[in-house]
Motif scaffolding. Structure first.
Motif, mmCIF file in Angstrom:
data_model
loop_
_atom_site.group_PDB
_atom_site.id
_atom_site.type_symbol
_atom_site.label_atom_id
_atom_site.label_comp_id
_atom_site.label_asym_id
_atom_site.label_seq_id
_atom_site.Cartn_x
_atom_site.Cartn_y
_atom_site.Cartn_z
ATOM 1 N N GLU A 72 -21.202 -58.544 30.418
ATOM 2 C CA GLU A 72 -20.876 -57.256 29.797
ATOM 3 C C GLU A 72 -19.525 -57.337 29.089
ATOM 4 O O GLU A 72 -19.364 -56.814 27.987
ATOM 5 N N ARG A 73 -18.559 -58.012 29.733
ATOM 6 C CA ARG A 73 -17.246 -58.197 29.106
ATOM 7 C C ARG A 73 -17.364 -59.004 27.808
ATOM 8 O O ARG A 73 -16.759 -58.671 26.797
ATOM 9 N N ASP A 74 -18.179 -60.055 27.839
ATOM 10 C CA ASP A 74 -18.334 -60.898 26.654
ATOM 11 C C ASP A 74 -19.054 -60.158 25.531
ATOM 12 O O ASP A 74 -18.745 -60.360 24.348
ATOM 13 N N LEU A 75 -20.010 -59.304 25.887
ATOM 14 C CA LEU A 75 -20.682 -58.494 24.869
ATOM 15 C C LEU A 75 -19.697 -57.515 24.247
ATOM 16 O O LEU A 75 -19.707 -57.299 23.022
ATOM 17 N N PHE A 76 -18.845 -56.923 25.063
ATOM 18 C CA PHE A 76 -17.791 -56.026 24.567
ATOM 19 C C PHE A 76 -16.950 -56.744 23.511
ATOM 20 O O PHE A 76 -16.645 -56.190 22.449
ATOM 21 N N ARG A 77 -16.597 -57.991 23.777
ATOM 22 C CA ARG A 77 -15.802 -58.764 22.824
ATOM 23 C C ARG A 77 -16.559 -59.010 21.525
ATOM 24 O O ARG A 77 -15.965 -59.005 20.441
ATOM 25 N N GLN A 78 -17.847 -59.226 21.627
ATOM 26 C CA GLN A 78 -18.677 -59.393 20.429
ATOM 27 C C GLN A 78 -18.678 -58.101 19.614
ATOM 28 O O GLN A 78 -18.556 -58.123 18.382
ATOM 29 N N LEU A 79 -18.811 -56.981 20.295
ATOM 30 C CA LEU A 79 -18.885 -55.686 19.610
ATOM 31 C C LEU A 79 -17.599 -55.370 18.855
ATOM 32 O O LEU A 79 -17.633 -54.938 17.698
ATOM 33 N N ILE A 80 -16.439 -55.588 19.499
ATOM 34 C CA ILE A 80 -15.180 -55.222 18.842
ATOM 35 C C ILE A 80 -14.783 -56.217 17.750
ATOM 36 O O ILE A 80 -13.819 -55.978 17.015
ATOM 37 N N SER A 81 -15.535 -57.307 17.633
ATOM 38 C CA SER A 81 -15.275 -58.250 16.538
ATOM 39 C C SER A 81 -15.816 -57.723 15.213
ATOM 40 O O SER A 81 -15.478 -58.245 14.146
ATOM 41 N N VAL A 82 -16.657 -56.692 15.280
ATOM 42 C CA VAL A 82 -17.249 -56.101 14.082
ATOM 43 C C VAL A 82 -16.280 -55.103 13.473
ATOM 44 O O VAL A 82 -15.708 -54.261 14.179
ATOM 45 N N SER A 83 -16.089 -55.177 12.186
ATOM 46 C CA SER A 83 -15.179 -54.281 11.482
ATOM 47 C C SER A 83 -15.556 -52.818 11.712
ATOM 48 O O SER A 83 -16.715 -52.438 11.569
ATOM 49 N N GLY A 84 -14.575 -52.019 12.097
ATOM 50 C CA GLY A 84 -14.815 -50.599 12.301
ATOM 51 C C GLY A 84 -15.247 -50.231 13.705
ATOM 52 O O GLY A 84 -15.429 -49.052 14.017
ATOM 53 N N VAL A 85 -15.426 -51.229 14.569
ATOM 54 C CA VAL A 85 -15.835 -50.965 15.952
ATOM 55 C C VAL A 85 -14.652 -51.259 16.871
ATOM 56 O O VAL A 85 -14.271 -52.411 17.080
ATOM 57 N N GLY A 86 -14.071 -50.184 17.411
ATOM 58 C CA GLY A 86 -12.942 -50.336 18.321
ATOM 59 C C GLY A 86 -13.402 -50.375 19.765
ATOM 60 O O GLY A 86 -14.597 -50.270 20.066
ATOM 61 N N ALA A 87 -12.438 -50.492 20.661
ATOM 62 C CA ALA A 87 -12.746 -50.600 22.086
ATOM 63 C C ALA A 87 -13.482 -49.371 22.617
ATOM 64 O O ALA A 87 -14.455 -49.490 23.363
ATOM 65 N N SER A 88 -13.030 -48.187 22.231
ATOM 66 C CA SER A 88 -13.655 -46.958 22.732
ATOM 67 C C SER A 88 -15.103 -46.838 22.276
ATOM 68 O O SER A 88 -15.982 -46.425 23.045
ATOM 69 N N LEU A 89 -15.362 -47.222 21.035
ATOM 70 C CA LEU A 89 -16.720 -47.159 20.502
ATOM 71 C C LEU A 89 -17.616 -48.185 21.203
ATOM 72 O O LEU A 89 -18.777 -47.902 21.535
ATOM 73 N N ALA A 90 -17.080 -49.377 21.450
ATOM 74 C CA ALA A 90 -17.844 -50.423 22.133
ATOM 75 C C ALA A 90 -18.208 -49.989 23.550
ATOM 76 O O ALA A 90 -19.335 -50.194 24.008
#
Length: 207
Positions: A72-90
């Motif tokens: 889950e932590r690693d998926l979070f890191r993948q998500l926030i690597s996308v432009s416009g996707v911050g930690a709260s959104l992830a």
């Protein structure tokens, strides 16, 4: 970089901004972590737990984000690597869909499903699918979320959706392999583009 923390859950709270906070005491030091709200519901006060973490350093603050599993932590890191996707959104995405459904929705480009998460609009959902679809298709195997299933006769997108749906329903890797093999041996089903037909056969073959 802090990979994980193991300690005692001291306090769980959800402030007015809906950010779930977990205070974890490790060797008499209290760490404040922002975590998915679903994790807060699973934690018992005074329970000793292991939390996988992501540390974010900015000029004005250092933030720690916590997750119940390394995947889950690693998926979070993948998500926030996308432009416009911050930690709260992830975190909102993980809270709404969970690990398996989030990966499944991205791999299969299910924009409607991704858009059900708070703050995720159509454009953001499309960007997530565009930038991460290929990466997560490979990552779900590398992370151990699902084993590699070399069934070249199957449509890769359809196969991925069946894999992730069955995984989300609680089926094991062996059962998922059995189900996909049943589909690959049905010549009419292989040609079908109806995911509901695939899932129906998959579940019945396991049963």
């Amino acid at each position: 970089m802090i990979s994980y923390l193991k300690g005692t859950a001291i306090q769980m709270q959800t402030p007015a901004n809906n950010r779930a906070i977990l205070v974890l005491e490790v060797n008499q030091v209290g760490y404040e972590l922002q975590v998915p709200q679903r994790m807060i519901l699973e934690v018992v006060p005074s329970q000793e737990i292991q939390v996988f973490t992501h540390q974010q350093v900015r000029e004005d603050q250092i933030s720690l984000y916590g997750f119940s599993s390394a995947a889950e932590r690693d998926l979070f890191r993948q998500l926030i690597s996308v432009s416009g996707v911050g930690a709260s959104l992830a975190i909102a995405l993980l809270d709404k869909l969970g690990l398996a459904d989030t990966v499944s929705a991205i791999v299969t480009s299910n924009i409607q499903r991704l858009s059900t998460a708070p703050g995720v609009g159509k454009k953001t959902a499309e960007r997530l699918a565009l930038e991460l679809r290929s990466k997560l298709g490979q990552w779900r195997v590398a992370s151990g979320l699902i084993e590699a299933l070399p069934l070249t006769s199957l449509n890769s997108t359809m196969q991925a959706e069946v894999e992730m749906t069955l995984l989300a329903l609680g089926y094991t890797n062996d059962e998922i392999r059995q189900a996909l093999q049943a589909i690959s041996q049905d010549s009419l089903m292989v040609k079908s583009q109806n995911i509901e037909d695939w899932l129906r056969l998959a579940i019945s073959s396991i049963a």
